[in-house]
Scaffold this active site. Structure first.
Site: not given
Length: 276
Positions: A141, A143
């Protein structure tokens, strides 16, 4: 921004390790001049760590005058737990090299005052003169460290609640039992990493391809925190072919056309044996 594309994971890991090795040696660290290195955990950097250990064992590289700062640590997990990031770093890297344990800084997820621990970590980085090279990995995602989607792009070291996607991804390290996976962590902020003089992000595997696309082909967006490094003056993304699957063909072709330039950064591989 540089995007370095290698054929596979092993070659990407080796390129990254060579780059770290050369940066440390070119810095000429000594008793009054430490090289400061930011480090990640997870599966992606393991190959890089293995190569750095190899360079150390062969006498090419010493970590005697290197200080390290790790990105993150789980909250509430005992330091000696096999899945703590303390255990990860010592088992996979630190115990195999000549670093002084006092120079290897990892956040304490069991500190009595977690915010004070985070503030002290930031102060230690400042006292060390800032970070010369921060190495990182990313999640699917996008991050960086535990700066989950929606994190501030100027954030500092702090306590974070982990996203369910991250908890699910980490369950494999806890026998697949979600109840055993920590739900909170201490993490450096995006701003903390951005303050480093140089940033190198390792991205490998097809499952990271969309995140790499978001990181370099779309705009800066706090839902994809890795995209913040578009605005860093010295960022290197090191990836394998699988990680480029979502990129435009012309993007891949452009950066592959620069590989002869990028490879000069790691070839020749310097050695402390040569008096460098």
């Amino acid at each position: 921004m540089r995007l370095v594309i290698l054929d596979n994971y092993d070659l990407a890991s080796e390129w990254a390790a060579k780059y770290i090795c050369n940066r440390i040696i070119q810095f000429k660290p000594g008793q009054d001049r430490y090289f400061t290195l930011g480090l990640p955990t997870g599966s992606t950097p393991l190959g890089c760590y293995k190569k750095l250990i190899e360079y150390h064992k062969n006498g090419h590289l010493s970590f005697k005058y290197v200080k390290t700062f790790n990105m993150d640590e789980y909250v509430g997990l005992p330091r000696n737990h096999p899945e703590s990031y303390h255990s990860y770093m010592w088992n996979n890297f630190f115990k195999h090299i000549d670093i002084d344990p006092n120079n290897a800084h990892i956040l304490d997820g069991n500190a009595a005052d977690l915010q004070a621990e985070c503030d002290a970590f930031e102060n230690k980085i400042k006292e060390a003169g800032g970070i010369d090279l921060f190495v990182g990995g990313i999640g699917p995602d996008g991050h960086i460290a535990f700066n989950e989607p929606g994190s501030s792009l100027v954030s500092r070291t702090r306590l974070k609640t982990l996203a369910m996607d991250t908890i699910l991804a980490n369950a494999k390290y806890f026998d697949g039992d979600l109840s055993k996976v920590p739900t909170m962590a201490l993490t450096v902020g995006v701003g903390t990493v951005m303050d480093a003089r140089e940033v190198m992000i390792l991205i490998t595997g097809a499952h990271k391809a969309f995140a790499l696309y978001k990181a370099i082909e779309e705009g800066v967006n706090h839902m994809w925190t890795v995209s913040a490094f578009q605005q860093h003056p010295r960022t290197i993304f090191v990836c394998d072919e699988d990680a480029t699957l979502e990129l435009r063909v012309k993007t891949v072709k452009y950066f592959k056309g620069l590989m002869h330039v990028h490879n000069k950064l790691v070839d020749p591989l310097f050695s402390m044996k040569d008096g460098n």
